[in-house]
Design a protein around this motif. Structure first.
Motif, mmCIF file in Angstrom:
data_model
loop_
_atom_site.group_PDB
_atom_site.id
_atom_site.type_symbol
_atom_site.label_atom_id
_atom_site.label_comp_id
_atom_site.label_asym_id
_atom_site.label_seq_id
_atom_site.Cartn_x
_atom_site.Cartn_y
_atom_site.Cartn_z
ATOM 1 N N TRP A 119 6.454 -3.179 22.492
ATOM 2 C CA TRP A 119 5.141 -2.917 21.919
ATOM 3 C C TRP A 119 4.344 -2.057 22.897
ATOM 4 C CZ3 TRP A 119 1.990 -6.797 18.594
ATOM 5 C CH2 TRP A 119 2.748 -7.174 17.473
ATOM 6 N N ILE A 120 3.655 -1.055 22.354
ATOM 7 C CA ILE A 120 2.822 -0.163 23.152
ATOM 8 C C ILE A 120 1.355 -0.547 22.943
ATOM 9 C CG2 ILE A 120 2.165 2.238 23.598
ATOM 10 C CD1 ILE A 120 5.068 1.568 24.281
ATOM 11 N N GLY A 121 0.586 -0.505 24.031
ATOM 12 C CA GLY A 121 -0.822 -0.878 23.974
ATOM 13 C C GLY A 121 -1.750 0.322 23.969
ATOM 14 N N ALA A 122 -2.932 0.114 23.392
ATOM 15 C CA ALA A 122 -3.985 1.141 23.378
ATOM 16 C C ALA A 122 -5.334 0.448 23.500
ATOM 17 C CB ALA A 122 -3.923 1.978 22.111
ATOM 18 N N PHE A 123 -6.339 1.216 23.893
ATOM 19 C CA PHE A 123 -7.691 0.701 24.130
ATOM 20 C C PHE A 123 -8.655 1.487 23.259
ATOM 21 C CE2 PHE A 123 -11.690 0.891 26.619
ATOM 22 C CZ PHE A 123 -11.936 -0.468 26.808
ATOM 23 N N ALA A 124 -9.437 0.782 22.432
ATOM 24 C CA ALA A 124 -10.282 1.456 21.445
ATOM 25 C C ALA A 124 -11.744 1.085 21.638
ATOM 26 C CB ALA A 124 -9.822 1.108 20.032
ATOM 27 N N LEU A 125 -12.450 1.932 22.377
ATOM 28 C CA LEU A 125 -13.885 1.773 22.596
ATOM 29 C C LEU A 125 -14.654 2.955 22.006
ATOM 30 C CD1 LEU A 125 -16.369 0.425 23.959
ATOM 31 C CD2 LEU A 125 -15.765 1.669 26.050
ATOM 32 N N THR A 126 -14.220 4.181 22.296
ATOM 33 C CA THR A 126 -14.972 5.387 21.965
ATOM 34 C C THR A 126 -15.093 5.603 20.459
ATOM 35 O OG1 THR A 126 -14.216 6.420 24.002
ATOM 36 C CG2 THR A 126 -15.085 7.876 22.314
ATOM 37 N N GLU A 127 -16.291 6.012 20.048
ATOM 38 C CA GLU A 127 -16.581 6.327 18.656
ATOM 39 C C GLU A 127 -17.332 7.654 18.590
ATOM 40 O OE1 GLU A 127 -17.284 1.639 17.324
ATOM 41 O OE2 GLU A 127 -18.796 3.148 16.848
ATOM 42 N N ASN A 133 -22.392 6.625 26.000
ATOM 43 C CA ASN A 133 -23.266 5.514 25.628
ATOM 44 C C ASN A 133 -22.447 4.482 24.863
ATOM 45 O OD1 ASN A 133 -25.282 3.773 24.913
ATOM 46 N ND2 ASN A 133 -26.313 5.176 23.507
ATOM 47 N N ALA A 134 -21.691 3.696 25.611
ATOM 48 C CA ALA A 134 -20.712 2.796 24.991
ATOM 49 C C ALA A 134 -21.339 1.610 24.274
ATOM 50 C CB ALA A 134 -19.739 2.294 26.054
ATOM 51 N N THR A 135 -22.643 1.413 24.426
ATOM 52 C CA THR A 135 -23.279 0.298 23.724
ATOM 53 C C THR A 135 -23.691 0.679 22.304
ATOM 54 O OG1 THR A 135 -25.481 0.876 24.558
ATOM 55 C CG2 THR A 135 -24.166 -0.661 25.880
ATOM 56 N N ASN A 136 -23.566 1.969 21.967
ATOM 57 C CA ASN A 136 -24.035 2.442 20.660
ATOM 58 C C ASN A 136 -22.928 2.367 19.602
ATOM 59 O OD1 ASN A 136 -26.073 3.520 18.974
ATOM 60 N ND2 ASN A 136 -25.195 5.576 19.190
ATOM 61 N N LEU A 137 -22.180 1.283 19.616
ATOM 62 C CA LEU A 137 -21.059 1.131 18.692
ATOM 63 C C LEU A 137 -21.543 0.916 17.266
ATOM 64 C CD1 LEU A 137 -18.651 -1.234 20.694
ATOM 65 C CD2 LEU A 137 -18.669 1.260 20.629
ATOM 66 N N LYS A 138 -20.809 1.501 16.316
ATOM 67 C CA LYS A 138 -21.085 1.310 14.891
ATOM 68 C C LYS A 138 -20.013 0.447 14.215
ATOM 69 C CE LYS A 138 -24.578 4.047 15.403
ATOM 70 N NZ LYS A 138 -25.907 3.456 15.605
ATOM 71 N N GLY A 152 -15.301 0.357 10.418
ATOM 72 C CA GLY A 152 -15.750 1.444 11.282
ATOM 73 C C GLY A 152 -14.587 2.318 11.694
ATOM 74 N N CYS A 153 -14.813 3.139 12.717
ATOM 75 C CA CYS A 153 -13.737 4.001 13.209
ATOM 76 C C CYS A 153 -13.908 4.231 14.709
ATOM 77 C CB CYS A 153 -13.691 5.325 12.460
ATOM 78 S SG CYS A 153 -15.011 6.477 12.876
ATOM 79 N N LYS A 154 -12.816 4.582 15.327
ATOM 80 C CA LYS A 154 -12.775 4.965 16.742
ATOM 81 C C LYS A 154 -12.091 6.326 16.820
ATOM 82 C CE LYS A 154 -14.105 0.780 18.162
ATOM 83 N NZ LYS A 154 -15.315 0.523 18.987
ATOM 84 N N HIS A 155 -12.404 7.102 17.857
ATOM 85 C CA HIS A 155 -11.670 8.357 17.995
ATOM 86 C C HIS A 155 -11.282 8.615 19.448
ATOM 87 C CE1 HIS A 155 -15.414 11.235 18.530
ATOM 88 N NE2 HIS A 155 -15.434 10.244 19.376
ATOM 89 N N TYR A 156 -10.386 9.621 19.620
ATOM 90 C CA TYR A 156 -9.795 9.971 20.916
ATOM 91 C C TYR A 156 -9.016 8.792 21.505
ATOM 92 C CZ TYR A 156 -13.501 13.545 20.572
ATOM 93 O OH TYR A 156 -14.371 14.527 20.151
ATOM 94 N N ILE A 157 -8.342 8.019 20.684
ATOM 95 C CA ILE A 157 -7.650 6.827 21.181
ATOM 96 C C ILE A 157 -6.237 7.194 21.626
ATOM 97 C CG2 ILE A 157 -6.966 4.460 20.668
ATOM 98 C CD1 ILE A 157 -10.053 5.077 20.702
ATOM 99 N N THR A 158 -6.029 7.202 22.931
ATOM 100 C CA THR A 158 -4.726 7.531 23.498
ATOM 101 C C THR A 158 -3.682 6.499 23.081
ATOM 102 O OG1 THR A 158 -5.803 8.542 25.414
ATOM 103 C CG2 THR A 158 -3.472 7.972 25.648
#
Length: 382
Positions: A119-127, A133-138, A152-158
């Motif tokens: 299994w490969i892992g990824a980290f999804a914060l950026t929107e 401004n990571a607190t401005n999540l939608k 919602g959605c996230k983008h640029y998720i490596t």
């Protein structure tokens, strides 16, 4: 501070160097052209244990500390950065959250499969509206019985196109600001989750990123990572933990560029002598070496502090900032030393130059690192 590697880690480091030189480098230009890492290379990486660098031994990983990990990341940084990014994102921000904040059930369920590379892992914060401004999540998460519904959605998720498990930050209580953000472990096959198209990037070929979308995505309540409302703090700690490793990868890339520049300068003859004899080229090389050694010492100092369990918020920001600055400066000088050939896509200098640029942006921009450092200095001195 003792940066001496145990014999077994020194052997792993040696094996990774051999793997990089004999297996990865020969296919590096093919990765650039095809935007794909050969499955054979990924499989060999799994067999070497590279996908388990940050995972404790009891869950199938190597169970090594940050200094030892940095020594291996340094070797990986010497080759194609897209390949390195796949492993770095998985072993860094893609999995350390489970190691740090996961309960025993979550660790038993996920870490062995992640350590093996199954299994490969990824980290999804950026929107779109939440970058620096990571607190401005939608993206929201509303509890319904024994599940949360994520929208919602996230983008640029490596790693998004190949990932099996995502550490996702979503708002569970909008009235609480940063304290209303919660971390979730989201499996790729959950209802209501899907991955968008691969993004075309300037560099990091073979390392794919994409948008991910949640439409009433049903996440079991047991997949909350840490406490509800602790997601923002979790995210900051996950990012800080990985910054020494990212700096080590930048260090390895910078070292490789210096070595290639010295070899080229010794071979390239102008005005009747190798350009290595020209004082300006000597100065470029001296500056590159000085920056690299500065980065080396700060990288391993921060790694040592992590291993000691010390607070590294300021130092982690410093090493991330220095790592990106050094890599970009060294890459720029390497292009200048190589002249026209450094600008040609058939030669690796151009590839490193493009890949270096993202280091000032991802996992916290250089500007954000300066903000973090300044905030910590205020706490320290005022």
């Amino acid at each position: 501070m003792n940066f001496q590697l145990p014999d077994e880690i020194a052997l792993v480091k040696q094996n990774v160097r051999q793997f990089v030189e004999q297996e990865v480098e020969p296919v590096a230009m093919g990765v650039e052209e095809n935007d794909e890492i050969p499955e054979r290379i990924l499989q060999m990486s799994k067999e070497l244990g590279l996908f388990g660098l940050s995972i404790p031994e009891e869950y199938g990983g190597l169970g090594i500390g940050m200094i030892d990990r940095c020594a291996i990341y340094e070797e990986l940084g010497r080759t194609h950065n897209g390949f390195t990014s796949v492993i770095g994102a998985h072993t860094g921000i893609g999995s350390v959250g489970i190691v740090q904040f996961g309960n025993e059930q979550q660790k038993q369920k996920y870490l062995p499969r992640m350590a093996s590379g199954e299994w490969i892992g990824a980290f999804a914060l950026t929107e779109p509206s939440a970058g620096s401004n990571a607190t401005n999540l939608k993206t929201t998460a509303i509890k319904k019985g024994d599940k949360y519904l994520l929208n919602g959605c996230k983008h640029y998720i490596t790693n998004a196109p190949i990932a099996d498990l995502f550490t996702v930050m979503a708002v569970t209580d909008p009235s609480k600001g940063a304290k209303g953000i919660t971390s979730f472990l989201v499996e790729k096959n959950l209802p209501g989750f899907h991955v968008g198209k691969k993004e075309k990037k300037m560099g990091l070929r073979g390392s794919h990123s994409a948008e991910i979308f949640f439409e009433d995505c049903e996440v079991p309540a047991e997949n909350v990572l840490g406490a509800e409302g602790g997601g923002y703090v979790n995210a900051l700690k996950i990012l800080a933990n990985g910054r020494a490793g990212l700096a080590a990868r930048n260090l390895g890339s910078s070292e490789k560029l210096l070595e290639m520049s010295i070899a080229f300068a010794n071979e390239r003859v102008q005005f009747g002598k190798p350009i290595l004899e020209q004082q300006i080229i000597q100065h470029y090389l001296a500056e590159m070496a000085l920056d690299i050694e500065s980065l080396r010492w700060l990288t391993y100092r921060v790694a040592w502090m992590v291993d000691q369990g010390m607070n590294v918020i300021k130092e982690a920001a410093m090493v991330k900032l220095l790592g990106s600055e050094v890599y970009n400066k060294v890459a720029d000088k390497a292009v200048q030393i190589h002249g026209g050939i450094g600008y040609i896509a058939e030669y690796p200098i151009e590839r490193f130059y493009r890949d270096a640029r993202i280091s000032k942006i991802y996992e916290g921009t250089s500007e954000i690192q300066k903000n973090i450092i300044a905030a910590q200095l205020k706490k320290q001195y005022l």
